[in-house]
Design a protein around this motif. Structure first.
Motif, PDB file in Angstrom:
ATOM      1  N   LEU A  56     -12.461   2.236 -13.286  1.00 11.74           N
ATOM      2  CA  LEU A  56     -11.265   1.855 -12.080  1.00 11.74           C
ATOM      3  C   LEU A  56     -11.002   1.737 -11.116  1.00 11.74           C
ATOM      4  N   ALA A  57     -10.625   0.252 -10.621  1.00 11.30           N
ATOM      5  CA  ALA A  57     -10.758  -0.182  -9.430  1.00 11.30           C
ATOM      6  C   ALA A  57      -9.837  -0.206  -8.303  1.00 11.30           C
ATOM      7  N   GLY A  58      -8.674   0.837  -8.387  1.00 12.64           N
ATOM      8  CA  GLY A  58      -8.173   1.421  -7.587  1.00 12.64           C
ATOM      9  C   GLY A  58      -6.801   0.717  -7.177  1.00 12.64           C
ATOM     10  N   SER A  59      -5.769   0.820  -6.746  1.00 12.71           N
ATOM     11  CA  SER A  59      -4.699   0.468  -7.415  1.00 12.71           C
ATOM     12  C   SER A  59      -3.716  -0.438  -6.430  1.00 12.71           C
ATOM     13  N   PHE A  60      -2.888  -1.946  -6.609  1.00  9.33           N
ATOM     14  CA  PHE A  60      -2.877  -2.076  -5.909  1.00  9.33           C
ATOM     15  C   PHE A  60      -1.344  -2.279  -6.323  1.00  9.33           C
ATOM     16  N   THR A  61      -0.467  -1.446  -6.109  1.00  6.23           N
ATOM     17  CA  THR A  61       0.794  -1.073  -5.627  1.00  6.23           C
ATOM     18  C   THR A  61       0.466   0.610  -5.229  1.00  6.23           C
ATOM     19  N   ARG A  62       1.741   1.143  -4.525  1.00  4.50           N
ATOM     20  CA  ARG A  62       2.136   2.639  -4.346  1.00  4.50           C
ATOM     21  C   ARG A  62       1.948   3.113  -5.631  1.00  4.50           C
ATOM     22  N   PRO A  63       1.926   4.368  -5.182  1.00  3.69           N
ATOM     23  CA  PRO A  63       2.639   5.249  -7.129  1.00  3.69           C
ATOM     24  C   PRO A  63       3.181   5.623  -6.669  1.00  3.69           C
TER      25      PRO A  63
END
Length: 261
Positions: free
Chosen positions: A230-237
């Protein structure tokens, strides 16, 4: 560094918080000299106890790989945690909100490896060659340590705040789509809350896979074929509560929906 007894005690505190869906005081407030190495040691004890109890590891999550997430948390260094088989949901699932603490959603891409991947000099091209396919994903954050004032040490100790992931139905090989431009339009109860594109993750979402392979090399390990990364978010939580319906449109990669019950 923390003593082995302290590391074991903190791992047990986090395990109990996981069982009771509660929150513990910041580790760095009680142990201000704790290091990143201590944090991964705490996570490692927690992980090994779960494996001994019969849970099966299916992959790894990478966190804090985008400016959006770094600014949202005040932490500027990526981290990683483990993912077990009982934390994976399909799109359309009902997710019990009581299973988690400080429940939030992030928009990500996940990658499934077809070959092992090892550092110390792994590049983006190496990662792309090792990836079987990409799939859209939502991560459910699950924070067992109080959020105010937390540091990278607190987050890593808490399995990088991983709770669960929801996987989409569309699989794409890296040569089938420009992964940098995969969009994410995240909605809660029909209202758009967050948007972004996957290039926000280190310029290319698969760069995180290469970073993780190189990080693992420092610990004498490598990524295995078949693992989900799972590569990491590109939005805020985005915060969610019981009754919330979540939907995310990934453009050419399809959509994901889930409901918190």
């Amino acid at each position: 560094m923390l003593s082995s007894d302290t590391i074991a005690q903190l791992a047990e505190e986090l395990a109990e918080a996981d069982r009771t869906h509660s929150v513990i005081p910041r580790i760095t407030a009680r142990h201000p000299d704790a290091t990143v190495e201590d944090a991964y040691a705490i996570q490692g004890v927690w992980r090994d106890r779960n494996l001994a109890a019969g849970r099966r590891l299916v992959g790894r999550k990478i966190g804090l790989t985008s400016k959006a997430m770094q600014q949202a948390t005040g932490i500027s260094e990526p981290d990683y945690g483990v993912m077990f088989d009982d934390t994976v949901y399909d799109s359309g699932a009902d997710i019990p909100v009581d299973h988690f603490s400080n429940v939030r959603i992030e928009v990500e891409l996940a990658f499934v490896l077809k070959t092992p991947l090892a550092g110390p000099d792994c590049t983006l091209d190496d990662a792309l060659a090792a990836i079987d396919y990409a799939v859209p994903a939502l991560e459910v954050l699950n924070s067992h340590i109080e959020l105010e004032g937390r540091t990278i040490v607190d987050t890593i100790s808490d399995n990088a705040a991983y709770g669960a992931m929801v996987l989409g139905d569309v699989h794409r090989r890296p040569d089938e789509v420009d992964l940098r431009w995969v969009p994410g339009v995240l909605s809660r109860n029909g209202e758009i809350e967050e948007t972004g594109v996957a290039a926000g993750v280190l310029g290319h979402p698969a760069t995180g896979v290469a970073w993780l392979a190189n990080k693992f090399h420092q610990h004498g390990a490598h990524l295995e074929a078949g693992e989900i990364i799972l590569a990491g978010s590109f939005t805020r939580p985005m915060w969610v509560s019981r009754g919330d319906a979540v939907h995310c449109d990934f453009g050419p990669m399809g959509t994901i929906s889930c409901r918190f019950v």
